[in-house]
Design a protein around this motif. Structure first.
Motif, PDB file in Angstrom:
ATOM      1  N   VAL A   1       1.634   5.018  -4.913  1.00 22.78           N
ATOM      2  CA  VAL A   1       2.326   5.794  -3.876  1.00 22.78           C
ATOM      3  C   VAL A   1       3.372   4.930  -3.178  1.00 22.78           C
ATOM      4  O   VAL A   1       4.491   5.369  -2.925  1.00 22.78           O
ATOM      5  N   SER A   2       3.013   3.690  -2.908  1.00 24.63           N
ATOM      6  CA  SER A   2       3.944   2.777  -2.255  1.00 24.63           C
ATOM      7  C   SER A   2       5.152   2.498  -3.140  1.00 24.63           C
ATOM      8  O   SER A   2       6.290   2.461  -2.660  1.00 24.63           O
ATOM      9  N   ILE A   3       4.927   2.319  -4.415  1.00 24.04           N
ATOM     10  CA  ILE A   3       6.031   2.078  -5.359  1.00 24.04           C
ATOM     11  C   ILE A   3       6.941   3.304  -5.418  1.00 24.04           C
ATOM     12  O   ILE A   3       8.169   3.183  -5.371  1.00 24.04           O
TER      13      ILE A   3
ATOM     14  N   ILE B   1      11.056   3.782  -4.328  1.00 23.61           N
ATOM     15  CA  ILE B   1      12.124   4.348  -5.161  1.00 23.61           C
ATOM     16  C   ILE B   1      12.781   5.529  -4.455  1.00 23.61           C
ATOM     17  O   ILE B   1      14.005   5.671  -4.444  1.00 23.61           O
ATOM     18  N   ILE B   2      11.968   6.370  -3.833  1.00 25.27           N
ATOM     19  CA  ILE B   2      12.510   7.519  -3.094  1.00 25.27           C
ATOM     20  C   ILE B   2      13.356   7.048  -1.917  1.00 25.27           C
ATOM     21  O   ILE B   2      14.408   7.629  -1.625  1.00 25.27           O
ATOM     22  N   ALA B   3      12.928   5.988  -1.242  1.00 27.21           N
ATOM     23  CA  ALA B   3      13.695   5.457  -0.110  1.00 27.21           C
ATOM     24  C   ALA B   3      15.053   4.949  -0.573  1.00 27.21           C
ATOM     25  O   ALA B   3      16.069   5.182   0.092  1.00 27.21           O
TER      26      ALA B   3
ATOM     27  N   GLY C   1      18.544   0.402   1.568  1.00 21.63           N
ATOM     28  CA  GLY C   1      17.560   1.089   0.727  1.00 21.63           C
ATOM     29  C   GLY C   1      16.920   0.162  -0.286  1.00 21.63           C
ATOM     30  O   GLY C   1      15.723   0.247  -0.563  1.00 21.63           O
ATOM     31  N   LEU C   2      17.723  -0.742  -0.847  1.00 22.08           N
ATOM     32  CA  LEU C   2      17.194  -1.692  -1.826  1.00 22.08           C
ATOM     33  C   LEU C   2      16.189  -2.643  -1.185  1.00 22.08           C
ATOM     34  O   LEU C   2      15.148  -2.939  -1.772  1.00 22.08           O
ATOM     35  N   LEU C   3      16.481  -3.098   0.018  1.00 25.95           N
ATOM     36  CA  LEU C   3      15.537  -3.975   0.715  1.00 25.95           C
ATOM     37  C   LEU C   3      14.217  -3.264   1.005  1.00 25.95           C
ATOM     38  O   LEU C   3      13.134  -3.838   0.822  1.00 25.95           O
ATOM     39  N   ILE C   4      14.299  -2.034   1.444  1.00 26.18           N
ATOM     40  CA  ILE C   4      13.084  -1.263   1.711  1.00 26.18           C
ATOM     41  C   ILE C   4      12.325  -1.008   0.412  1.00 26.18           C
ATOM     42  O   ILE C   4      11.096  -1.122   0.351  1.00 26.18           O
ATOM     43  N   MET C   5      13.066  -0.682  -0.658  1.00 23.51           N
ATOM     44  CA  MET C   5      12.429  -0.415  -1.945  1.00 23.51           C
ATOM     45  C   MET C   5      11.698  -1.654  -2.459  1.00 23.51           C
ATOM     46  O   MET C   5      10.544  -1.567  -2.893  1.00 23.51           O
TER      47      MET C   5
ATOM     48  N   MET D   1       6.807  -4.290  -3.932  1.00 24.80           N
ATOM     49  CA  MET D   1       5.989  -5.496  -3.936  1.00 24.80           C
ATOM     50  C   MET D   1       4.657  -5.269  -3.230  1.00 24.80           C
ATOM     51  O   MET D   1       3.620  -5.788  -3.653  1.00 24.80           O
ATOM     52  N   GLN D   2       4.676  -4.486  -2.164  1.00 31.42           N
ATOM     53  CA  GLN D   2       3.439  -4.166  -1.466  1.00 31.42           C
ATOM     54  C   GLN D   2       2.513  -3.361  -2.379  1.00 31.42           C
ATOM     55  O   GLN D   2       1.299  -3.599  -2.418  1.00 31.42           O
ATOM     56  N   GLY D   3       3.077  -2.423  -3.134  1.00 31.67           N
ATOM     57  CA  GLY D   3       2.278  -1.631  -4.068  1.00 31.67           C
ATOM     58  C   GLY D   3       1.701  -2.468  -5.194  1.00 31.67           C
ATOM     59  O   GLY D   3       0.535  -2.318  -5.569  1.00 31.67           O
ATOM     60  N   LEU D   4       2.514  -3.376  -5.743  1.00 33.75           N
ATOM     61  CA  LEU D   4       2.024  -4.248  -6.811  1.00 33.75           C
ATOM     62  C   LEU D   4       0.926  -5.179  -6.304  1.00 33.75           C
ATOM     63  O   LEU D   4      -0.084  -5.405  -6.988  1.00 33.75           O
TER      64      LEU D   4
END
Length: 88
Positions: A4-6, A10-12, A61-65, A70-73
């Motif tokens: 979900v975090s990943i 991507i959506i962000a 957006g890239l920084l947030i993504m 990384m948090q999801g992984l």
């Protein structure tokens, strides 16, 4: 939870880039209407405004993504390690 975090990352990224396009177009329209009174605004290209605004929003957006991915992984790795520990 990690998946979900990943996906949210991507959506962000896509959302921020889209917001940059929308805001860039509205800024170009504002610049065109203001350029009638201020002659110095005629020197600024519409393309430069669009590229600048979209680039700024895409970088945010890239920084947030990257953060969310990384948090999801990391979460997925921690869950795998926790499962191994419980087996022992």
């Amino acid at each position: 939870m990690g998946i979900v975090s990943i996906l949210l990352g991507i959506i962000a990224f896509i959302g921020f880039t889209g917001a940059g396009v929308i805001l860039g177009n509205s800024l170009v329209d504002l610049k065109i209407s203001a350029a009638e009174t201020l002659k110095s605004l005629n020197k600024i290209s519409d393309t430069n405004i669009l590229i600048g605004v979209i680039a700024v929003f895409a970088i945010i957006g890239l920084l947030i993504m990257v953060s969310l991915v990384m948090q999801g992984l990391t979460y997925n790795k921690v869950v795998k390690i926790q499962k191994r520990v419980h087996r022992l």
